[in-house]
Design an enzyme around this catalytic site. Structure first.
Site, PDB file in Angstrom:
ATOM      1  N   LYS A   1     -10.768  -2.145  11.726  1.00 38.10           N
ATOM      2  CA  LYS A   1      -9.371  -1.969  12.130  1.00 38.10           C
ATOM      3  C   LYS A   1      -9.264  -1.063  13.348  1.00 38.10           C
ATOM      4  O   LYS A   1      -8.519  -1.352  14.288  1.00 38.10           O
ATOM      5  CB  LYS A   1      -8.562  -1.378  10.974  1.00 38.10           C
TER       6      LYS A   1
ATOM      7  N   GLN B   1      -5.574   2.975   3.046  1.00 42.06           N
ATOM      8  CA  GLN B   1      -6.539   1.971   2.613  1.00 42.06           C
ATOM      9  C   GLN B   1      -6.735   2.020   1.094  1.00 42.06           C
ATOM     10  O   GLN B   1      -6.975   3.076   0.520  1.00 42.06           O
ATOM     11  CB  GLN B   1      -7.879   2.194   3.313  1.00 42.06           C
TER      12      GLN B   1
ATOM     13  N   ASP C   1       1.778  -2.564   6.417  1.00 44.27           N
ATOM     14  CA  ASP C   1       1.255  -3.463   5.391  1.00 44.27           C
ATOM     15  C   ASP C   1       2.355  -4.354   4.831  1.00 44.27           C
ATOM     16  O   ASP C   1       2.073  -5.407   4.241  1.00 44.27           O
ATOM     17  CB  ASP C   1       0.631  -2.663   4.248  1.00 44.27           C
TER      18      ASP C   1
END
Length: 292
Positions: A53, A97, A120
Site C-alpha cells: 500500500k 490494518q 475503507d
C-alpha cells in the site's frame, strides 16, 4: 473459453490515471492527498500488504504516512492515535490494518475513524449513504469489482446479478452497488434454498463467500460474467500451498463469458480503489472538484 479479466492491468491503469489527477491537483490547488495506515502487531501477511500500500501510494504521488505499533498497544492508545489522525489536516484517509490483536475491539476502532477519512468505506455512516444513494466512501473490493464489470459489460442496467455471500465488507455493499447500476440483484447465502439453481439464472455472478472452489460449472449460466473475490490458500499433495478463489476456475472458465483469475483479478483493484477513495476524500474535505 472465457475471456480472462486482467485485474492487475486494470489496477495499473487506474493508478496511472490517479497519478495524473494528483499531479494536476498539486499544480492547481496546491495540496497532495495523504493516506495514513496503522499496523498493530507483526502479522506477516499484514506487513506485506501495508508495504505494498505504501509503495503504491507513493507511486501515485500521494503522501504515505505509516504508524507501526507493537502488539502490546492498548485499545485506548490506538484510539488516541486515530483521534490524532482525525484531527490532522494533512491526513485525508485513515486505514487501520486488520486483523488487530485480540485485546482490541475492531468495531470500536472502526467507529472512531472520521467517516470523511474512512477510505475503507466500512463506517456505518458510509454504509448507510451507500444504501440510500448518498455519496459516501465505498468499500474498495466491491468498488474494484464494479469497475471491472463496467469495463467488460458497459451498462449493467437490466442484468440479473447474483452475489454469493452477505458480509458487510463485500457481499452487502456489492449488492448495493449493483442496485445503483439498475441490476436485478439476488444475494445467495448459507440459508438460500437451491443456490446453484439461482446462480444459473444470473448474467453476473460475484463470488465472495470464502470457500475454496465452491462455485462450479453447475452454478454458472453459459456466457455469464464471473467475478471471483475469494482468496483461499489450500494445501497441495506435494506439501506446497496455492491461492485459489471461491470459483473452480478450471471448470468454470470454459463455460463463462468472462472471469477473473485468482490471483491477479479483483485483488490488485482493492489497493488501487483505496487510493481512488483517498483522492476522493481529499477533494471532498477541501471542497475541491475532482480533476478529470
Amino acid at each position: 473459453m472465457a475471456d480472462i479479466i486482467d485485474g492487475k492491468a486494470h489496477a495499473a491503469g487506474l493508478r496511472a490515471h490517479l497519478a495524473r489527477r494528483v499531479a494536476q491537483l498539486h499544480a492547481d490547488a496546491g495540496f497532495v492527498p495523504g493516506l495514513a495506515v496503522v499496523l498493530v502487531g507483526e502479522d506477516p501477511a499484514s506487513q506485506v500488504y501495508v508495504r505494498n500500500k505504501a509503495a503504491q501510494t507513493r507511486e501515485c504521488g500521494m503522501q504515505s504516512i505509516e504508524h507501526r505499533l507493537p502488539a502490546s498497544t492498548t485499545q485506548d492508545e490506538l484510539l488516541a492515535l486515530v483521534a490524532t489522525l482525525n484531527a490532522d489536516p494533512e491526513v485525508d484517509g485513515i486505514l487501520v490494518q486488520l486483523p488487530v490483536p485480540a485485546h482490541i475491539d475492531p468495531e470500536r476502532v472502526l467507529l472512531a475513524i472520521d467517516p470523511a477519512k474512512d477510505v475503507d468505506g466500512f463506517h456505518p455512516l458510509n454504509a448507510g449513504l451507500l444504501a440510500t444513494g448518498g455519496s459516501g466512501l465505498v468499500p474498495c473490493t466491491p468498488l474494484g469489482s464494479l469497475m471491472l464489470l463496467k469495463d467488460r459489460l458497459g451498462s449493467l442496467a437490466g442484468l440479473h446479478a447474483v452475489v454469493v455471500g452477505r458480509s458487510n465488507i463485500v457481499g452487502k455493499p456489492m449488492a448495493q452497488l449493483l442496485l445503483r447500476e439498475d441490476c436485478t440483484v439476488s444475494v445467495v447465502h448459507s440459508r438460500t434454498r437451491e443456490p446453484a439453481a439461482l446462480c444459473r439464472q444470473a448474467d453476473i455472478v460475484v463470488a465472495a463467500v470464502g470457500r475454496p472452489r465452491m462455485i462450479g460449472p453447475d452454478w454458472v449460466k453459459p456466457g455469464a460474467t464471473v467475478i471471483d473475490v475469494g482468496i483461499n490458500r489450500i494445501a497441495l499433495d506435494d506439501g506446497r500451498t496455492k491461492l485459489v478463489g471461491d470459483v473452480d476456475f478450471d471448470a468454470v472458465a470454459p463455460l463463462a463469458g468472462a472471469i477473473t483469475p485468482v490471483p491477479g483479478g479483483v485483488g490488485p483493484m482493492t489497493i488501487a480503489c483505496l487510493l481512488h477513495n483517498t483522492l476522493t476524500a481529499a477533494c471532498r474535505r477541501r471542497g475541491v472538484e475532482l480533476p478529470d
